[in-house]
Write a protein that holds these residues in place. Sequence first.
Motif, mmCIF file in Angstrom:
data_model
loop_
_atom_site.group_PDB
_atom_site.id
_atom_site.type_symbol
_atom_site.label_atom_id
_atom_site.label_comp_id
_atom_site.label_asym_id
_atom_site.label_seq_id
_atom_site.Cartn_x
_atom_site.Cartn_y
_atom_site.Cartn_z
ATOM 1 N N ALA B 107 0.851 -1.189 0.000
ATOM 2 C CA ALA B 107 0.000 0.000 0.000
ATOM 3 C C ALA B 107 0.889 1.241 0.000
ATOM 4 O O ALA B 107 1.775 1.366 0.843
ATOM 5 C CB ALA B 107 -0.916 -0.007 1.219
ATOM 6 N N PRO B 108 0.686 2.157 -0.953
ATOM 7 C CA PRO B 108 1.567 3.329 -1.030
ATOM 8 C C PRO B 108 1.307 4.299 0.123
ATOM 9 O O PRO B 108 0.245 4.257 0.737
ATOM 10 C CB PRO B 108 1.203 3.958 -2.371
ATOM 11 C CG PRO B 108 -0.183 3.502 -2.645
ATOM 12 C CD PRO B 108 -0.342 2.154 -1.998
ATOM 13 N N ILE B 125 -6.362 3.293 4.523
ATOM 14 C CA ILE B 125 -5.313 2.643 3.740
ATOM 15 C C ILE B 125 -5.962 1.450 3.053
ATOM 16 O O ILE B 125 -6.580 0.608 3.694
ATOM 17 C CB ILE B 125 -4.161 2.197 4.654
ATOM 18 C CG1 ILE B 125 -3.533 3.432 5.312
ATOM 19 C CG2 ILE B 125 -3.115 1.420 3.863
ATOM 20 C CD1 ILE B 125 -2.647 3.118 6.481
ATOM 21 N N ARG B 126 -5.793 1.426 1.754
ATOM 22 C CA ARG B 126 -6.496 0.443 0.935
ATOM 23 C C ARG B 126 -5.684 -0.837 0.806
ATOM 24 O O ARG B 126 -4.480 -0.794 0.571
ATOM 25 C CB ARG B 126 -6.716 1.070 -0.449
ATOM 26 C CG ARG B 126 -7.761 0.428 -1.304
ATOM 27 C CD ARG B 126 -7.969 1.245 -2.579
ATOM 28 N NE ARG B 126 -8.761 2.450 -2.360
ATOM 29 C CZ ARG B 126 -10.101 2.464 -2.303
ATOM 30 N NH1 ARG B 126 -10.773 1.347 -2.474
ATOM 31 N NH2 ARG B 126 -10.757 3.569 -2.102
ATOM 32 N N SER B 132 -10.148 -3.278 -0.481
ATOM 33 C CA SER B 132 -10.982 -2.856 0.634
ATOM 34 C C SER B 132 -10.265 -1.788 1.461
ATOM 35 O O SER B 132 -9.047 -1.806 1.601
ATOM 36 C CB SER B 132 -11.300 -4.060 1.527
ATOM 37 O OG SER B 132 -11.880 -3.615 2.741
ATOM 38 N N THR B 133 -11.027 -0.854 2.017
ATOM 39 C CA THR B 133 -10.421 0.150 2.901
ATOM 40 C C THR B 133 -10.525 -0.296 4.358
ATOM 41 O O THR B 133 -10.159 0.429 5.267
ATOM 42 C CB THR B 133 -11.109 1.509 2.740
ATOM 43 O OG1 THR B 133 -12.516 1.327 2.902
ATOM 44 C CG2 THR B 133 -10.812 2.123 1.387
ATOM 45 N N ASP B 134 -11.046 -1.491 4.547
ATOM 46 C CA ASP B 134 -11.252 -2.018 5.895
ATOM 47 C C ASP B 134 -9.986 -2.770 6.333
ATOM 48 O O ASP B 134 -9.914 -3.988 6.244
ATOM 49 C CB ASP B 134 -12.464 -2.961 5.846
ATOM 50 C CG ASP B 134 -13.158 -3.030 7.193
ATOM 51 O OD1 ASP B 134 -12.699 -2.342 8.132
ATOM 52 O OD2 ASP B 134 -14.147 -3.775 7.297
ATOM 53 N N THR B 135 -8.965 -2.011 6.766
ATOM 54 C CA THR B 135 -7.688 -2.636 7.114
ATOM 55 C C THR B 135 -7.260 -2.212 8.505
ATOM 56 O O THR B 135 -7.674 -1.158 8.996
ATOM 57 C CB THR B 135 -6.583 -2.242 6.110
ATOM 58 O OG1 THR B 135 -6.326 -0.840 6.217
ATOM 59 C CG2 THR B 135 -6.985 -2.566 4.677
ATOM 60 N N GLU B 136 -6.450 -3.050 9.154
ATOM 61 C CA GLU B 136 -6.016 -2.715 10.516
ATOM 62 C C GLU B 136 -4.501 -2.822 10.648
ATOM 63 O O GLU B 136 -3.858 -3.601 9.948
ATOM 64 C CB GLU B 136 -6.701 -3.634 11.542
ATOM 65 C CG GLU B 136 -6.358 -5.102 11.350
ATOM 66 C CD GLU B 136 -7.144 -6.019 12.284
ATOM 67 O OE1 GLU B 136 -7.985 -5.516 13.043
ATOM 68 O OE2 GLU B 136 -6.890 -7.240 12.228
ATOM 69 N N ARG B 156 -8.523 -10.809 4.627
ATOM 70 C CA ARG B 156 -7.677 -11.414 5.662
ATOM 71 C C ARG B 156 -6.198 -11.505 5.299
ATOM 72 O O ARG B 156 -5.422 -12.133 6.013
ATOM 73 C CB ARG B 156 -8.173 -12.826 6.060
ATOM 74 C CG ARG B 156 -9.624 -12.927 6.449
ATOM 75 C CD ARG B 156 -9.994 -12.060 7.609
ATOM 76 N NE ARG B 156 -9.320 -12.427 8.872
ATOM 77 C CZ ARG B 156 -9.299 -11.662 9.957
ATOM 78 N NH1 ARG B 156 -9.878 -10.486 9.937
ATOM 79 N NH2 ARG B 156 -8.695 -12.050 11.046
ATOM 80 N N GLU B 157 -5.805 -10.931 4.170
ATOM 81 C CA GLU B 157 -4.394 -10.985 3.783
ATOM 82 C C GLU B 157 -3.595 -9.929 4.549
ATOM 83 O O GLU B 157 -4.024 -8.780 4.635
ATOM 84 C CB GLU B 157 -4.244 -10.712 2.272
ATOM 85 C CG GLU B 157 -4.542 -11.893 1.378
ATOM 86 C CD GLU B 157 -3.509 -13.008 1.474
ATOM 87 O OE1 GLU B 157 -2.324 -12.709 1.681
ATOM 88 O OE2 GLU B 157 -3.913 -14.179 1.357
ATOM 89 N N PRO B 158 -2.442 -10.303 5.085
ATOM 90 C CA PRO B 158 -1.557 -9.268 5.631
ATOM 91 C C PRO B 158 -0.835 -8.567 4.476
ATOM 92 O O PRO B 158 -0.654 -9.149 3.409
ATOM 93 C CB PRO B 158 -0.569 -10.071 6.484
ATOM 94 C CG PRO B 158 -0.557 -11.429 5.884
ATOM 95 C CD PRO B 158 -1.886 -11.644 5.199
ATOM 96 N N PHE B 159 -0.490 -7.306 4.668
ATOM 97 C CA PHE B 159 0.258 -6.601 3.621
ATOM 98 C C PHE B 159 1.120 -5.510 4.237
ATOM 99 O O PHE B 159 0.884 -5.073 5.363
ATOM 100 C CB PHE B 159 -0.707 -6.015 2.572
ATOM 101 C CG PHE B 159 -1.640 -4.939 3.101
ATOM 102 C CD1 PHE B 159 -1.280 -3.594 3.055
ATOM 103 C CD2 PHE B 159 -2.879 -5.267 3.636
ATOM 104 C CE1 PHE B 159 -2.132 -2.606 3.531
ATOM 105 C CE2 PHE B 159 -3.741 -4.287 4.119
ATOM 106 C CZ PHE B 159 -3.365 -2.955 4.063
#
Lengths: 242, 165
Positions: B107-108, B125-126, B132-136, B156-159
């Motif tokens: 994610a930039p 953060i997308r 999705s913008t639903d990230t933690e 559910r992917e980590p990034f």
Amino acid sequence: MTGTTDTLTAAAALALGDDALVLSHRLGEWAGSAPVLEEEVALANIALDLLGQARVLLSLVGDEDELAYLREERSFRNSQLVEQPNGDFAHTIARQLYFSTYQHLLYGRLATGDGPFAGLAAKAVKEVAYHQDHAEHWTLRLGDGTTESHQRMQRACDALWRYTGELFQPVEGLDLDLPALETAWLDSVTDVLGRATLTVPSGPRTGAWSAGAGRQGLHTESFGRMLAEMQHLHRSHPGATW
Amino acid sequence: MVTMTALEEELSRIAGSVPDPELPVLTLEELGVMRGVQVLGPGRVEVSLTPTYTGCPAIEAMASDIERALHEHGVPDVTVVTVLAPAWSTDDISEEGRRKLTEFGIAPPRPQGPAGGPVPLTLAIRCPHCGSTDTELLSRFSSTACKALRRCTACREPFDHFKEL
């Protein structure tokens, strides 16, 4: 960097560079034994930022490797706070909270104007903002966590409190409004501890024996052992390369 | 701004097209770390480079990659100098660089303006995988100092997120 750093700038660079170098090494000691993998990576990244700052600062003084690996304990000018052993994770976080709050305020001030440290400070202040953020979040999480984590975090804050006064002793070569820096530091730390349901320690922030001592080359017992480990390889195999 | 000669512009393009050693999808130009190329004399060139982080270990690899690229272009004497001021910011990453980061699964950084430091979590953060913008946030520090570790709560992917500096 020019090769002709004046004496006062060199003295200040040595004090700030040694703070960064010594804390970097302490944080590096967590590699392989941090509570979770993410923290291992976080502490190593913070250590790397500090090492980068140390390299720039010590290069203003002389050869960075000689300064790091071939000086005796009494020649180091770091504050005693950064040399304190890692202890449990709470001790490391308390040390991070106290030091990163100080360093963020310090670099913020050095970044304004055109002094010899302005360039580095303007860059490093942005990195240290993340260190401070990291320390604050862990202070909140541990302080406002379980009974056990609360007790340990309080114990750590109390134990390291006595080393925080030295940060606001005059440093040769640095022209700073230290009382203003200290007030801002106290306000910030008091705010975080309060939100973390912790009590601001009540003990003295300097002892007769410790006030300003690290900056004069007087260090606490554990520092010698830390240096022995840090310098061992270079002293045993001078000039070794990968 | 110092005006560059045609030769300097050409050498600048070559040095700037060297890939970042840790994020090879980006060139050094797209990362925004190139600060200038100066021809000092016949066959003598100085390249100015700024580190992303003060302690970034990639700077040495960047310097030797630039030297090699310019040697191959027939410049025998290449010096790479490091400059700290003005400090690099994630705002220096080009639009093309941001697009490539997303494609690469990172994610930039969000644009931040002059203040710097941690950005209050107001802008979402997308997730680079599902959008999705639903990230933690999982950790403020990830595989390198310049990235934070996040997880997408939708797929559910980590990034990795290239965090703002």
